[in-house]
Every structure is written in C-alpha cells, then in structure tokens.
Design a protein around this motif. Structure first.
Motif, PDB file in Angstrom:
ATOM      1  N   UNK A 196     -12.487 -17.062  -2.238  1.00 59.07           N
ATOM      2  CA  UNK A 196     -12.942 -16.108  -1.233  1.00 59.07           C
ATOM      3  C   UNK A 196     -12.574 -14.664  -1.602  1.00 59.07           C
ATOM      4  N   UNK A 197     -12.199 -14.454  -2.844  1.00 61.21           N
ATOM      5  CA  UNK A 197     -11.904 -13.145  -3.428  1.00 61.21           C
ATOM      6  C   UNK A 197     -10.747 -12.439  -2.710  1.00 61.21           C
ATOM      7  N   UNK A 198     -10.774 -11.117  -2.728  1.00 62.13           N
ATOM      8  CA  UNK A 198      -9.574 -10.357  -2.454  1.00 62.13           C
ATOM      9  C   UNK A 198      -9.107 -10.312  -1.008  1.00 62.13           C
ATOM     10  N   UNK A 199      -7.785 -10.208  -0.863  1.00 56.41           N
ATOM     11  CA  UNK A 199      -7.143  -9.934   0.426  1.00 56.41           C
ATOM     12  C   UNK A 199      -6.071  -8.876   0.194  1.00 56.41           C
ATOM     13  N   UNK A 200      -5.738  -8.153   1.244  1.00 53.37           N
ATOM     14  CA  UNK A 200      -4.654  -7.185   1.170  1.00 53.37           C
ATOM     15  C   UNK A 200      -3.317  -7.916   1.179  1.00 53.37           C
ATOM     16  N   UNK A 201      -2.271  -7.252   0.696  1.00 56.39           N
ATOM     17  CA  UNK A 201      -0.944  -7.873   0.683  1.00 56.39           C
ATOM     18  C   UNK A 201      -0.195  -7.704   2.008  1.00 56.39           C
ATOM     19  N   UNK A 202      -0.780  -6.985   2.965  1.00 53.88           N
ATOM     20  CA  UNK A 202      -0.060  -6.754   4.222  1.00 53.88           C
ATOM     21  C   UNK A 202      -0.035  -7.993   5.109  1.00 53.88           C
ATOM     22  N   UNK A 203       1.118  -8.201   5.763  1.00 58.84           N
ATOM     23  CA  UNK A 203       1.260  -9.249   6.788  1.00 58.84           C
ATOM     24  C   UNK A 203       1.579  -8.627   8.144  1.00 58.84           C
ATOM     25  N   UNK A 204       1.331  -7.331   8.264  1.00 55.79           N
ATOM     26  CA  UNK A 204       1.584  -6.613   9.512  1.00 55.79           C
ATOM     27  C   UNK A 204       0.348  -6.717  10.399  1.00 55.79           C
ATOM     28  N   UNK A 205       0.440  -7.400  11.555  1.00 57.85           N
ATOM     29  CA  UNK A 205      -0.729  -7.574  12.425  1.00 57.85           C
ATOM     30  C   UNK A 205      -1.352  -6.259  12.887  1.00 57.85           C
ATOM     31  N   UNK A 206      -0.591  -5.166  12.865  1.00 55.33           N
ATOM     32  CA  UNK A 206      -1.137  -3.878  13.288  1.00 55.33           C
ATOM     33  C   UNK A 206      -1.891  -3.158  12.177  1.00 55.33           C
TER      34      UNK A 206
END
Length: 387
Positions: free
Chosen positions: A330-340
């Motif tokens: 599904x290709x790229x995702x950001x590395x953030x785990x911050x819900x905001x």
C-alpha cells in the motif's frame, strides 16, 4: 584443495562486467525476481520526462545475468554533468558479501556516462512493526521509531553497514523526508492466506465499512484511460482535503498508464468505486511479478458515509490475492504516531487492513569520486536543501 579454494576466493572478489541491456533482456531478468519494484522495469523510463535512461546488467563467470538496473540521469542545471538515480534498485544480490564485485563497476559506469553522483534504493527491509504494536504506541509526539520493532532484518543491517563502510550516505539520516521514494511502506502479506484469512485480518471498523458500502450499492469496477481525467479531478480534491500535494499532472498519469500497459497489458489498472452512477473513489494498482502495489488513491468529498474507499481497497486486496501475489503493498506512510498530526490519518486507515509497516533501508547517495565531482556533489546537496 588449497589451490581450488584460492581460486574460489578470487572469483568471489573478481568484479562482474557491466554492460547495456535491451528492454527484452532487462525484462527477462526481472521476470526471475518477483520482488523487483515496478520502478526498475524498463517502462518506467517512459514515465520520467526530463530524465535520460538506460538499462544495464552484470554478468557472472557463467555468462548469466547476475543483476540489472534501470538508471535514470538528470542533468544538473548549468553543467554537463548528471545525477544518476536507481529508484528502488538496482536489482542485485544484496546478500552477496562481495558487494564491491558489482558496486564498483556500477560507479565506474555512471562516472563514464557523465554522472557526478549516484543514488540507489537497496531492496532489503530494515525493520517492521505489526498493526497492534503501532496502535498501542500512538500518542502525542510519538513516532514509529519510538516503538520496539516486531522484527529487525539482519540482511538490512548488514547492507547498511557495508554501504556506510564504503562512504555511502543515507539520505536524510534517520529522517524519512529526504527520500524520493517512501522509506516507511505499508504491506499486507498474502502468501499462504485464504480470502477468509484476509477478511478476518481487517479490523471491525473496516469490515463494518465494507459491509456498509455493499448495502448502499457501491460497485467496484475497472476503468480505463477514459476515466483518468476523473481520477485526476478527484485527486486534486483529495490533496486539498488531506493537506498534501503530489504535484503530478493528468498527462503524467496518462503517460504512466500508456507505457506500463504497453509493456505488459494490465500492469496498471484504474479501479473505481461507483455509487448511483457516479465515481466516488478511484485508485491506481500496479502489478509485477509476485507483488501488487496500490499506488495512488483519490476520493470525493461527498457521500463519504457509503465508504467507497474501503470497498475499493477490499476488492483490490482480493484481486491481488487472486493474481497470486505474495504481498499487497500500500506504499508510503508517515512515521508519525501522533493522532493530532494530519498524516497519521492515512496510517490509521491502512492499519485497519491488519498489515504491517516496513521500514526500508531508504535511499543512499555517494559522489563517484574525483575533486570536481566531489565539489559538484556538495553544490548539489546545497541546491536540494534550498529548493
């Protein structure tokens, strides 16, 4: 016996000759490497305007192809020199401890072609995290790197160490914003799983949304070149809504669709979710070897309650499974785990499929050597930093 061992040692250290490949030769090599990225197929050269391209290969001592690469060349403004780039390549034996056997000839080749520097994208993975682990790790200021990985690939670690020892630099260091291709990708394993396994792998929200789409009458169909303008219109809407900008024109997708399908019919598909005669979501899907990629997704702002994108993705996962793919990427995702953080929304959506985040080795660069090339490479880095 000692003489034979010495000869074997020399053969492992002997550089492999590099030479041009025809498109047919290049495709034949990739056909034996089902994990090869679509970005390394000869057709990708036809997608990239303003880049020169060539296919090259390495021959082993038996006269067989031991590796291949699609090399893209971009001229540096104001010079006659080029930046050489192999997106998600080269396709070679990264487990070979004698990395220099093919890496040194590659550098010599691009230097002779007028390149001052080169960027590669090694294929081994580095780390991976499953969906439950990442869901549990979400929080303000958190990122994927803060969560203990489910697995660390020893080959990826070894390749990174070997490249660093040879003076290669990982683009962006530990960050993921300096690579042209995504460093963190989301993959759904398909090998050895039934359709029922894949369905049970979806979380409750996904299963509920897929059922809702079915009850509302959402139909998933395959489009064609005629629907690309509508796909692009929806993409612009999606970019505005979700706060990102790919910057790709309609002509780009039309060219991509034409050249990929000319190389292999059905390589690129346009998948559509239709409701009451209107296209509400459109996603592109690319197939090569044993892998299927969801490349780009777009959806309308209205009637989102009928969940067209969930229905579309579920059908694409099933189609990938039916094609015999081992992985749905599904290709790229950001590395953030911050819900905001806004980019977290896309990761959260993909996590619902029950797949995993894989951190690749990312992209690596080096000058090809020589005082003039080293100086130009430093100027190139400054140019990129202020672009």
């Amino acid at each position: 016996m000692s003489a034979l061992l010495a000869t074997g040692d020399r053969s492992r250290d002997q550089e492999l000759p590099i030479h041009p490949l025809t498109s047919d030769q290049h495709r034949a090599h990739l056909a034996g490497r089902p994990d090869a990225s679509f970005l390394q197929y000869p057709s990708w050269a036809g997608v990239k305007e303003q880049w020169k391209a060539e296919s090259v290969g390495w021959t082993d001592d038996r006269g067989e192809l031991a590796g291949s690469a699609l090399i893209l060349y971009r001229q540096f403004p104001g010079t006659r020199k080029y930046f050489a780039y192999m997106p998600e390549g080269p396709v070679a034996d990264w487990a070979d401890p004698g990395l220099d056997r093919w890496l040194r000839p590659l550098l010599a080749h691009v230097r002779a072609a007028g390149a001052f520097a080169v960027r590669i994208g090694p294929s081994p993975a580095y780390r991976s995290w499953d969906a439950p682990r990442l869901k549990a790790g979400t929080g303000p200021g958190r990122s994927i790197g803060d969560v203990l990985a489910r697995a660390v690939d020893p080959l990826g670690v070894a390749v990174a160490d070997r490249l660093r020892a040879r003076g290669w630099r990982r683009c962006g260091g530990d960050g993921d914003d300096a690579d042209a291709q995504p460093r963190h990708v989301f993959r759904v394993p398909l090998a050895g799983r039934t359709t029922e396994d894949l369905w049970s792998g979806l979380n409750q929200e996904w299963r509920r949304n897929v059922r809702r789409a079915g009850k509302a009458g959402v139909r998933v169909v395959t489009g064609g070149a005629a629907e690309l303008p509508e796909f692009h219109r929806l993409l612009r809407i999606t970019e505005e809504r979700d706060g990102f900008r790919l910057g790709r024109s309609l002509a780009y997708y039309q060219r991509q669709y034409a050249v990929l399908n000319a190389e292999s019919p059905g390589r690129m598909r346009l998948c559509l979710a239709v409701h009451r005669g209107e296209i509400l979501a459109a996603h592109t899907m690319i197939t090569t070897g044993g892998r299927v990629w969801y490349q780009t997704g777009a959806s309308a702002d209205h009637r989102r309650e009928v969940r067209p994108s969930n229905a579309l993705q579920w059908q694409m996962i099933q189609d990938a499974h039916a094609l015999g793919a081992e992985v749905y990427d599904m290709r790229g995702v950001s590395s953030t785990l911050d819900p905001d953080d806004r980019p977290f929304g896309l990761l959260r959506w993909k996590l619902g499929t029950g797949g995993q985040v894989v951190e690749t080795l990312g992209e690596w660069e080096t000058s090809v050597g020589g005082a003039a090339n080293n100086a130009l490479y430093r100027a190139f880095q400054t140019y990129l930093a202020h672009r």
